[in-house]
Structures are given as C-alpha cells and as structure tokens.
Motif scaffolding. Structure first.
Motif, PDB file in Angstrom:
ATOM      1  N   TYR A 133       0.834  -1.123  -0.018  1.00 56.25           N
ATOM      2  CA  TYR A 133       0.130  -0.049  -0.232  1.00 56.25           C
ATOM      3  C   TYR A 133       0.745   1.152  -0.133  1.00 56.25           C
ATOM      4  O   TYR A 133       0.630   2.194  -0.505  1.00 56.25           O
ATOM      5  CB  TYR A 133      -0.977  -0.003   1.276  1.00 56.25           C
ATOM      6  N   LEU A 170       1.672  10.141  -3.968  1.00 58.59           N
ATOM      7  CA  LEU A 170       1.348  10.576  -2.993  1.00 58.59           C
ATOM      8  C   LEU A 170       2.534  11.216  -2.004  1.00 58.59           C
ATOM      9  O   LEU A 170       3.417  10.502  -1.813  1.00 58.59           O
ATOM     10  CB  LEU A 170       0.379   9.830  -2.126  1.00 58.59           C
ATOM     11  N   ARG A 230     -11.137  -4.964   6.690  1.00 59.11           N
ATOM     12  CA  ARG A 230     -10.827  -5.654   5.241  1.00 59.11           C
ATOM     13  C   ARG A 230     -10.098  -6.868   5.380  1.00 59.11           C
ATOM     14  O   ARG A 230      -8.929  -6.687   5.943  1.00 59.11           O
ATOM     15  CB  ARG A 230     -10.538  -4.236   4.120  1.00 59.11           C
ATOM     16  N   GLU A 279      -6.422  -9.621   0.163  1.00 59.92           N
ATOM     17  CA  GLU A 279      -6.994  -9.964  -1.176  1.00 59.92           C
ATOM     18  C   GLU A 279      -6.815  -8.469  -2.140  1.00 59.92           C
ATOM     19  O   GLU A 279      -7.353  -8.905  -3.226  1.00 59.92           O
ATOM     20  CB  GLU A 279      -8.637 -10.178  -0.700  1.00 59.92           C
ATOM     21  N   THR A 280      -6.053  -7.814  -1.779  1.00 60.82           N
ATOM     22  CA  THR A 280      -6.218  -6.513  -2.355  1.00 60.82           C
ATOM     23  C   THR A 280      -4.601  -6.011  -3.031  1.00 60.82           C
ATOM     24  O   THR A 280      -4.601  -5.082  -3.611  1.00 60.82           O
ATOM     25  CB  THR A 280      -6.634  -5.279  -1.637  1.00 60.82           C
ATOM     26  N   PHE A 335       0.911  -2.806 -10.943  1.00 64.06           N
ATOM     27  CA  PHE A 335       1.522  -4.125 -10.537  1.00 64.06           C
ATOM     28  C   PHE A 335       0.628  -5.289 -10.746  1.00 64.06           C
ATOM     29  O   PHE A 335      -0.614  -5.316 -10.793  1.00 64.06           O
ATOM     30  CB  PHE A 335       1.858  -4.090  -8.775  1.00 64.06           C
ATOM     31  N   PHE A 361      -2.367  -3.854  -5.723  1.00 65.78           N
ATOM     32  CA  PHE A 361      -2.059  -2.802  -4.704  1.00 65.78           C
ATOM     33  C   PHE A 361      -3.315  -1.744  -4.469  1.00 65.78           C
ATOM     34  O   PHE A 361      -2.750  -0.771  -4.356  1.00 65.78           O
ATOM     35  CB  PHE A 361      -0.694  -2.423  -4.893  1.00 65.78           C
ATOM     36  N   LEU A 362      -4.297  -2.186  -4.516  1.00 64.58           N
ATOM     37  CA  LEU A 362      -5.530  -1.249  -4.426  1.00 64.58           C
ATOM     38  C   LEU A 362      -5.674  -1.002  -2.738  1.00 64.58           C
ATOM     39  O   LEU A 362      -5.455  -1.825  -2.145  1.00 64.58           O
ATOM     40  CB  LEU A 362      -6.729  -1.587  -4.903  1.00 64.58           C
ATOM     41  N   TRP A 363      -5.817   0.055  -2.499  1.00 66.65           N
ATOM     42  CA  TRP A 363      -6.017   0.544  -0.955  1.00 66.65           C
ATOM     43  C   TRP A 363      -7.403  -0.158  -0.496  1.00 66.65           C
ATOM     44  O   TRP A 363      -8.451   0.300  -1.224  1.00 66.65           O
ATOM     45  CB  TRP A 363      -5.831   2.013  -0.616  1.00 66.65           C
ATOM     46  N   PRO A 364      -7.384  -0.947   0.540  1.00 68.42           N
ATOM     47  CA  PRO A 364      -8.646  -1.697   0.727  1.00 68.42           C
ATOM     48  C   PRO A 364      -9.547  -0.917   1.603  1.00 68.42           C
ATOM     49  O   PRO A 364     -10.869  -1.323   1.652  1.00 68.42           O
ATOM     50  CB  PRO A 364      -8.072  -2.793   1.681  1.00 68.42           C
ATOM     51  N   HIS A 365      -9.174   0.315   1.913  1.00 68.57           N
ATOM     52  CA  HIS A 365     -10.368   0.956   2.937  1.00 68.57           C
ATOM     53  C   HIS A 365     -11.176   1.947   1.784  1.00 68.57           C
ATOM     54  O   HIS A 365     -11.979   2.563   2.429  1.00 68.57           O
ATOM     55  CB  HIS A 365      -9.482   1.781   4.046  1.00 68.57           C
ATOM     56  N   LEU A 366     -10.672   1.940   0.687  1.00 67.97           N
ATOM     57  CA  LEU A 366     -11.292   3.087  -0.269  1.00 67.97           C
ATOM     58  C   LEU A 366     -12.070   2.249  -1.366  1.00 67.97           C
ATOM     59  O   LEU A 366     -11.609   1.233  -1.748  1.00 67.97           O
ATOM     60  CB  LEU A 366     -10.257   3.860  -0.956  1.00 67.97           C
ATOM     61  N   LEU A 419      -8.222   9.398  -5.242  1.00 69.89           N
ATOM     62  CA  LEU A 419      -7.194   9.910  -4.345  1.00 69.89           C
ATOM     63  C   LEU A 419      -5.857  10.608  -4.457  1.00 69.89           C
ATOM     64  O   LEU A 419      -5.671  11.754  -4.410  1.00 69.89           O
ATOM     65  CB  LEU A 419      -6.904   8.991  -3.356  1.00 69.89           C
ATOM     66  N   PRO A 420      -5.291   9.936  -5.685  1.00 70.04           N
ATOM     67  CA  PRO A 420      -4.149  10.741  -5.959  1.00 70.04           C
ATOM     68  C   PRO A 420      -4.264  11.781  -6.827  1.00 70.04           C
ATOM     69  O   PRO A 420      -3.402  12.788  -7.404  1.00 70.04           O
ATOM     70  CB  PRO A 420      -3.273   9.375  -6.902  1.00 70.04           C
ATOM     71  N   TYR A 445     -15.669  -1.884  -2.807  1.00 71.67           N
ATOM     72  CA  TYR A 445     -14.598  -1.899  -2.031  1.00 71.67           C
ATOM     73  C   TYR A 445     -13.541  -3.036  -3.055  1.00 71.67           C
ATOM     74  O   TYR A 445     -14.365  -3.856  -3.389  1.00 71.67           O
ATOM     75  CB  TYR A 445     -14.724  -2.153  -0.748  1.00 71.67           C
ATOM     76  N   PRO A 446     -12.525  -2.976  -2.789  1.00 67.09           N
ATOM     77  CA  PRO A 446     -11.788  -4.014  -3.592  1.00 67.09           C
ATOM     78  C   PRO A 446     -12.051  -5.458  -3.188  1.00 67.09           C
ATOM     79  O   PRO A 446     -12.070  -6.376  -4.264  1.00 67.09           O
ATOM     80  CB  PRO A 446     -10.174  -3.821  -3.192  1.00 67.09           C
ATOM     81  N   ASN A 447     -12.449  -5.761  -1.771  1.00 64.66           N
ATOM     82  CA  ASN A 447     -12.695  -7.012  -1.620  1.00 64.66           C
ATOM     83  C   ASN A 447     -14.018  -7.570  -2.010  1.00 64.66           C
ATOM     84  O   ASN A 447     -14.369  -8.665  -1.816  1.00 64.66           O
ATOM     85  CB  ASN A 447     -12.183  -7.290  -0.042  1.00 64.66           C
ATOM     86  N   ARG A 482     -10.702  -5.715 -10.129  1.00 61.44           N
ATOM     87  CA  ARG A 482      -9.358  -4.973  -9.415  1.00 61.44           C
ATOM     88  C   ARG A 482      -8.278  -4.460 -10.395  1.00 61.44           C
ATOM     89  O   ARG A 482      -8.040  -3.600 -10.389  1.00 61.44           O
ATOM     90  CB  ARG A 482      -8.963  -5.945  -8.389  1.00 61.44           C
ATOM     91  N   ARG A 512      -6.391   3.563 -12.333  1.00 62.64           N
ATOM     92  CA  ARG A 512      -5.831   4.562 -11.206  1.00 62.64           C
ATOM     93  C   ARG A 512      -4.545   5.055 -11.941  1.00 62.64           C
ATOM     94  O   ARG A 512      -4.103   6.196 -11.779  1.00 62.64           O
ATOM     95  CB  ARG A 512      -5.510   3.681  -9.981  1.00 62.64           C
TER      96      ARG A 512
END
Lengths: 222, 251
Positions: free
Chosen positions: A119, A128, A217, A221-222, B86, B90-95, B103-104, B131-133, B140, B147
């Motif tokens: 991440y 960022l 989460r 898996e991500t 990648f 590598f997606l952010w899991p909380h978004l 975000l970027p 969400y990603p999951n 994804r 992104r």
C-alpha cells in the motif's frame, strides 16, 4: 420477600460508591492503556532494538503470569520486600494499567510492523506525499484493523477490575459480596451485578463486532 | 526517455539482474517477455526506483541516477510521471475503487473527466463504488489500470496486467495502451502472453521487444523478433509459447 430494589434502596450509598470506584479504576486502566500503550506501540515499531525488544520481553513475561497472581504479588510480597504500604486502589490501578499498556502496545506494534508494504508502494508510484500516505492510507487502514480488537481488550480489562476486590478495593463486586453477606440474597444481587456489566459491556462488544464487520478488510485480497 | 544501463541487482548471493540494458521511449511500447523468475518484476521495480539497483544507471527525461548511490545521497524519484501497475494491483482496501482512482488526483482539478472516461472504457460503471474485496480479480485489475492511467504519467510500467482479464477486457486494454502510445506516453509492458505482446508491437515499427532470461537480455528487436529471436534460448521460449497458443511460426 425483599425485592432487589428494596435491597438496592437500603444499600444505595454502598452500591453507588462501589460503582464509582469501578468506573474510576476502569477509566484509569483504559486511559493509560490506550494513550501510553499506543505511544509505546508506535515507539516499539519505530525503535525496534532499544524499545521494541524490551517491550516485547516484558509483554511476553506478563502474558505468562495470571492477573490475580500479579495483583497479589504487587499487593503483598512486593510491598513487604520494599517496606512500603500502598493504597490497594493504587496497587490495582498500577497493576491492571501495566497489563493494559503492554497489551495495547503489542497490538499497535504488530499492526504497524505488519502493515502491508504494497500500500505504501502504491502510494509512492501514485505520487502521494509522505503526509498524505500516513493520514489517508496508513492510519485509516491500521485504525480499522486495530480498533475492534482494542475495544474487546478494554472489555476484558473492565472484567479484570473485579480482581481488585480480592486486595480489599471497595469496588462493585466487593460491595455486592458485602451486601450479600448481610442480606443473603445471592440470586438478586449477583444477577443485578451481571446485568450491570452486560449493560456496560454489550454495547462495547457490539461496537467492536460492528466495526470489524463494517470496516475491517481482508488485506490479503487486495 | 527512460533508460536502464548496465543494471545489476542481487538478493543475497543470487544475482537477479546481470548488466541489463533497456530503453522505454516516449510514444513507444516496449514489451518485456521471459520465463517466470527471469527477473522481469525486479527490473520493473529497479526502473521505477522502488528498489535501487546495486550498480548501473537509470536515466529519466534528462535526470540520471547512478548506482550505487553516494553516502547520504538522496534522490527524488519521478513519481507519478513514472508510474507502475502491479500484477497484484495494490489497491487500497479501505477505499472504494472510485476513491482509489480519485485519491491521487485530489490536486488535479481537470482529471475527473478523464476518470469518467476511464470508467466507461473499462466498463466499471456497475462496480466502481464497491470496495476492492467486494469485486473480482479482473475488476480489481481494471481499477488498478484506471488509477495509473488517470495520473496521466509520461511513462507507465505494467507488470502482467492481463493475467486476470478475459479476451474482451484484454482487447479494451490493448486499445487503450495504443491510444496512450499515440498520445506520446512511453510504455513498458511485462507479459508472458506472446499473442498480447505481438498485438502491442504489431501496430508500430518503433515498438520494441526484449527477451529476459536468467537476469540477462538475450534478444531484442521489433516485430521481426518473433520470426528471428536471435539466441537459441529465445527461440526455444517463443516456440514453447507458440505451441500453447497454436501459433507455430518458429521452426
């Protein structure tokens, strides 16, 4: 036959005092555990050798000693060896706070160290800044993962305050025992005590479950 | 131009990259093929300055980074002008996927139009707010591509981006990569799918293929590389890949 309300009415002052002592004890344990434990956890993750290793050793040793033994040891032999007499409330607060501080610090340290590197890498290649990465990526992910387990830990610590009764702290359980020895109404008194703890603990446990299901989460898996 | 010159990288006693030379030109597609474990991902990470090479040079649009770095030398990598997609997303899991893309871009006010276009191009309307999951691997992967593309970088390094996509989605990705190339963006695509590699380089003579094996570039060239791979090892690799895809051109 006396109802519980009549018993409560007769001993209202004692019950109120007991609840006050339990709440004070819990607030000290929770406050110190969350504030100092979080700071210690962050420092342990950052300074792995000088703070992290000693903290882990202490946590490992503490995890092997039952709370009651630790409490008794601090109340009797330690004070006898040092030749001091410490207020039992203070002894209970220090012992239980110490356990909470090291438990919280270990949870924070583990979540910080285990934070998935991917991440941060994704944040880097997306341009960022370090600040944005910490505040928008790292903190939200770590808090979502750690808060449910921290809440559960605080419920366990609230339950542990009952042990303070065994070193003469006049908290709610000791008051209940004393009232029961006068009234001999164990069903009424201990059921009411159980309900009191349920009223406090169930919402906290429910909040932990809700937070876990809503926000935690599967990071694999991500 | 993004250039890697004499790149060496070891992990412990294992030498993963051995004097690798590679170029990614603006407005061109470079395709990196090679067997598993040949060092493709390590090379991408080195070129993106995520893992510094042990020795060699990486040049990016006039800036040259020489390795090993001098003591206390700090470099400022050119992200997000140079970005990476990648294989593991590598997606952010909380978004949500939408927020992952946005975000970027928070400082770029003119990019929302691009995001909406990308959502349409990659057919993400139905799941963009999940969400990603909560979505499939292929979904994804599309979000991870969107992104990176939304950042409007000068160079994009793409690591096995079609591994979870179906034929239709792969077609959409190829079309978008070709559009980006025509817009002047330099692309380095790592793949083990020869059909995908062929499709990417077939459209322009300036595009280039590199064959990496055991940490060394054993062959490179334009579309003709598939007919005349140069080294025996490259020939053998292409033959085995063509065997599986039924495109047996190399004798």
């Amino acid at each position: 036959m006396d109802t519980f309300l009549q018993i409560l009415n007769r001993h209202s002052e004692a019950f109120l005092k007991g609840i006050t002592v339990t709440v004070q004890l819990a607030l000290i344990i929770w406050g110190s555990g969350i504030v100092i434990g979080t700071l210690l956890g962050i420092l342990s993750a950052k300074y792995k050798r000088c703070i992290g290793i000693p903290t882990r050793i202490i946590t490992f040793i503490l995890s092997g000693i039952p709370v009651l033994v630790y409490l008794y040891w601090a109340h009797y032999p330690m004070q006898s060896i040092l030749g001091v007499v410490i207020n039992p409330f203070l002894t209970a607060a220090i012992v239980l706070s110490t356990i909470n501080i090291f438990s919280v610090s270990e949870q924070i340290r583990t979540h910080l160290i285990d934070f998935p590197e991917q991440y941060r890498i994704a944040a880097k290649v997306c341009g960022l800044s370090q600040k944005t990465t910490v505040y928008r990526i790292q903190l939200p992910i770590i808090l979502r993962q750690v808060i449910p387990s921290l809440l559960t830990q605080q419920v366990i610590m609230l339950h542990s305050t009952l042990f303070a009764s065994l070193i003469s702290v006049e908290e709610i359980f000791r008051v209940a025992q004393r009232v029961n020895s006068l009234e001999y109404k164990p069903i009424h008194i201990y059921t009411a005590l159980a309900l009191l703890f349920l009223i406090i603990c169930l919402p906290v446990n429910g909040l932990a479950i809700w937070l876990r299901e809503r926000f935690t989460r599967n990071l694999s898996e991500t | 131009m993004l250039t890697g010159l004499d790149i060496k990288k070891s992990f412990g006693s294992t030498e993963v990259l051995k004097d690798v030379n590679i170029q990614v030109k603006p407005g061109r597609i470079s395709v990196l093929i090679g067997p598993s474990g040949s060092g493709k991902t390590t090379l991408i990470r080195a070129l993106a300055l995520l893992d510094f090479p042990d020795s060699g040079e990486i040049a990016f649009d006039g800036h040259t980074y020489k390795f090993p770095l001098n003591d206390n030398q700090v470099i400022e990598p050119p992200w997000p002008d140079l970005t990476v997609v990648f294989q593991q997303h590598f997606l952010w899991p909380h978004l949500t996927l939408r927020k992952n893309i946005l975000l970027p871009l928070s400082k770029k006010t003119d990019s929302h139009h691009t995001v909406d276009d990308l959502i349409k191009i990659f057919q993400m309307e139905d799941f963009i707010d999940r969400y990603p999951n909560e979505v499939s691997i292929g979904q994804r992967q599309r979000a991870a591509l969107a992104r990176a593309f939304a950042l409007e970088p000068k160079y994009i390094l793409l690591d096995e981006i079609t591994s979870a996509l179906d034929v239709e989605q792969t077609g959409a990705v190829i079309r978008h990569l070709l559009t980006l190339r025509d817009q002047g963006i330099g692309l380095l695509v790592v793949t083990h799918l020869l059909a995908f590699a062929r499709e990417l380089v077939a459209k322009d003579e300036g595009d280039h293929i590199y064959f990496l094996d055991n940490g060394k570039i054993l062959g490179s060239g334009g579309l003709e590389f598939f007919e005349n791979p140069g080294s025996e090892r490259a020939k053998q690799f292409i033959s085995s890949m063509d065997y599986w895809t039924g495109n047996n051109k190399v004798s």
